[in-house]
Design an enzyme around this catalytic site. Structure first.
Site, mmCIF file in Angstrom:
data_model
loop_
_atom_site.group_PDB
_atom_site.id
_atom_site.type_symbol
_atom_site.label_atom_id
_atom_site.label_comp_id
_atom_site.label_asym_id
_atom_site.label_seq_id
_atom_site.Cartn_x
_atom_site.Cartn_y
_atom_site.Cartn_z
ATOM 1 N N SER A 135 -2.337 1.120 18.452
ATOM 2 C CA SER A 135 -2.597 2.340 17.629
ATOM 3 C C SER A 135 -3.912 2.727 17.847
ATOM 4 C CB SER A 135 -2.446 2.005 16.122
ATOM 5 O OG SER A 135 -2.971 3.005 15.359
ATOM 6 N N LYS A 161 0.390 4.472 20.485
ATOM 7 C CA LYS A 161 0.216 5.220 19.517
ATOM 8 C C LYS A 161 -0.979 5.982 19.448
ATOM 9 C CE LYS A 161 -0.021 4.376 14.384
ATOM 10 N NZ LYS A 161 0.731 3.478 13.574
ATOM 11 N N LYS A 163 -3.281 8.414 17.196
ATOM 12 C CA LYS A 163 -3.685 8.914 15.783
ATOM 13 C C LYS A 163 -3.796 10.567 16.061
ATOM 14 C CE LYS A 163 -3.378 5.559 12.912
ATOM 15 N NZ LYS A 163 -2.342 5.478 11.726
ATOM 16 N N ASP A 188 0.843 9.413 15.325
ATOM 17 C CA ASP A 188 0.790 9.256 13.693
ATOM 18 C C ASP A 188 -0.143 10.000 13.025
ATOM 19 O OD1 ASP A 188 0.964 7.941 11.101
ATOM 20 O OD2 ASP A 188 -0.007 6.218 11.788
ATOM 21 N N GLU A 213 5.207 9.617 13.792
ATOM 22 C CA GLU A 213 5.045 8.993 12.415
ATOM 23 C C GLU A 213 4.288 9.587 11.130
ATOM 24 O OE1 GLU A 213 3.385 5.053 13.388
ATOM 25 O OE2 GLU A 213 2.797 4.906 11.227
ATOM 26 N N ASP A 238 6.280 6.002 7.225
ATOM 27 C CA ASP A 238 5.483 4.878 7.124
ATOM 28 C C ASP A 238 5.071 4.645 5.592
ATOM 29 O OD1 ASP A 238 3.257 3.311 6.639
ATOM 30 O OD2 ASP A 238 2.121 4.038 8.378
ATOM 31 N N LYS A 262 5.705 -2.270 6.812
ATOM 32 C CA LYS A 262 4.395 -2.817 6.474
ATOM 33 C C LYS A 262 4.742 -3.749 5.110
ATOM 34 C CE LYS A 262 0.896 0.499 8.330
ATOM 35 N NZ LYS A 262 0.414 1.761 7.961
ATOM 36 N N GLY A 290 0.708 -2.026 11.158
ATOM 37 C CA GLY A 290 -0.555 -2.790 10.984
ATOM 38 C C GLY A 290 -1.515 -2.115 10.007
HETATM 39 O O1 SMG Z 1 -3.452 -2.569 12.577
HETATM 40 O O2 SMG Z 1 -3.793 -1.732 14.670
HETATM 41 C C1 SMG Z 1 -3.760 -1.942 13.385
HETATM 42 C C2 SMG Z 1 -3.787 -0.418 12.732
HETATM 43 C C3 SMG Z 1 -2.499 0.567 12.694
HETATM 44 O O3 SMG Z 1 -2.393 2.833 12.769
HETATM 45 C C4 SMG Z 1 -2.597 1.617 11.977
HETATM 46 N N1 SMG Z 1 -2.402 1.556 10.998
HETATM 47 O O4 SMG Z 1 -0.798 4.547 9.226
HETATM 48 O O5 SMG Z 1 0.058 3.097 10.417
HETATM 49 C C5 SMG Z 1 -0.940 3.461 10.114
HETATM 50 C C6 SMG Z 1 -2.364 2.871 9.958
HETATM 51 C C7 SMG Z 1 -2.758 2.842 8.479
HETATM 52 C C8 SMG Z 1 -4.191 1.896 8.429
HETATM 53 S S1 SMG Z 1 -5.352 2.763 8.840
HETATM 54 C C9 SMG Z 1 -6.547 1.532 8.508
HETATM 55 MG MG MG Z 2 1.231 5.011 10.097
#
Ligand code: SMG
Ligand code: MG
Length: 368
Positions: A135, A161, A163, A188, A213, A238, A262, A290
């Site tokens: 991500s 992925k 953001k 996402d 996402e 999510d 998660k 994650g």
């Molecule tokens: O653990 O590599 C990781 C982060 C994965 O994008 C990630 N998490 O919405 O999925 C999500 C985000 C939420 C946490 S951001 C700190």
């Molecule tokens: Mg997410």
């Protein structure tokens, strides 16, 4: 099993990169780490609540308070027959899933160690390796985004992925897709859009995304169902999925075709397994999300991702991507996008006391 000591640590570990999402930015991973001791064994659980209530309503402070006041007393000095038995007594505590998941995961580790089996096996996992993706933070420029994607594609990650947020979406995706025509790509939004943004979200259909996402508000499952009728890209939820009941609702309303699981967000492995069953019955693929976890949380993620229903690459990237040093050994590392599932008892990783004490900023002990 009777827990006779609980140690709750606040841990701060510098991240190797600044992680920017639609809701905020961080370069330090600050979290609670729970150690439960019983019969000479220790089980570990990592709380994924963050410092601020931006991803979820829980924070380090709320989780710490609920753990101390409501959850740890349910296990300290009590005979706990199984992690499921804890879930039943903890059901009285509403919400606070990340706090609950901290105890539940530590108990799962503890029970698996007591039985001498791996947590993966105890949960019913059968994969020996899991496919992992990555991500990527919102990059400051298109060029930086392309460079970062290239770096992680070269490292073998099986899905990239990105953001996104309003203003950093269609053009960014167009450029990345042009540079990498054949990679498995997803986005996402962390709930940053509304149905009024349908034209923008529909424009992303052009880029062959595996899924999009959590585009809309975390409480708006019906809105996602409406969006799903308006766009072609499959929706993955999510934040909206806090339980198996939420998963049932979302699937029944056709609000999603994929679910990001998660463990912390849903309150532990037990609820994750319940979601796994709901999704399997509906033919909905899962993947493990994650929360920038350190070693203990990452090991729990790998264990649940070893179940067959987790058929898409997750966000459980290599520990070394995030941290110079980790609090467990062996470190969980992927090679060519595949991460081996530990086979030792419990999570299969051991906490390194010296390194942990260096990163610990606060330590509270609870005895019977
Ligand atoms: O653990 O590599 C990781 C982060 C994965 O994008 C990630 N998490 O919405 O999925 C999500 C985000 C939420 C946490 S951001 C700190
Ligand atoms: Mg997410």
């Amino acid at each position: 099993m009777k827990v006779d000591l609980a140690v709750l640590r606040t841990v701060e570990m510098p991240l190797k990169f600044r992680f920017k999402t639609s809701f905020g930015e961080t370069n330090v991973k600050k979290f609670l780490l729970l150690e439960l001791r019983a019969g000479g064994l220790a089980g570990w659980g990592e709380c994924v609540a963050e410092e601020n209530p931006f991803y979820s309503s829980e924070t380090l402070d709320t989780a710490g308070a609920i753990l101390e006041k409501n959850l740890l007393p349910l296990v300290l000095g009590q005979e706990t027959a199984s992690p499921g038995a804890f879930d039943r007594v903890a059901a009285r505590v509403r919400g606070n899933r990340m706090a609950k998941g901290t105890v539940e995961t530590a108990l799962r580790d503890l029970f698996a160690r007591a039985q001498g089996v791996s947590l993966s096996k105890a949960l019913g996992g059968t994969r020996t390796t899991i496919e992992v993706g990555v991500s990527l933070s919102i990059a400051p420029t298109v060029e930086a985004a392309i460079e970062n994607v290239g770096k992680h594609v070269a490292q073998g990650y099986r899905r990239i992925k990105l953001k996104i947020e309003p203003g950093c979406d269609v053009e960014r995706l167009r450029a990345v897709r042009e540079a990498f025509p054949s990679i498995v790509l997803t986005v996402d939004a962390n709930a940053a859009y509304t149905l009024d943004d349908t034209p923008t979200l529909a424009a992303l259909d052009a880029f062959g995304l595996d899924y999009m996402e959590q585009p809309l508000h975390h409480e708006d499952i019906a809105g996602h169902a409406e969006l799903a009728r308006r766009i072609k890209t499959p929706i993955c939820l999510d934040e909206s999925i806090r339980s198996a009941a939420d998963a049932k609702t979302a699937i029944a309303l056709r609000a999603c075709k994929v679910i990001n699981v998660k463990i912390g967000r849903v309150g532990g492995h037990g609820e994750a397994l319940a979601i796994h069953d709901v999704a399997a019955a509906a033919g909905i693929p899962l993947w493990c999300g994650g929360m920038l976890e350190a070693g203990v949380g990452r090991a729990h993620n790998v264990a649940i991702a070893s179940l067959m229903g987790f058929s898409k690459p997750g966000d459980t990237s290599s520990s070394s991507r995030y941290f110079e040093e980790d609090v467990v050994e062996p470190r969980l590392e992927a090679s060519d996008g595949l991460m081996p599932v530990p086979t030792g008892p419990g999570t299969g990783v051991e906490v390194r006391a010296g390194i942990l004490s260096r990163f610990t900023t606060e330590k509270r002990e609870y005895r019977t």
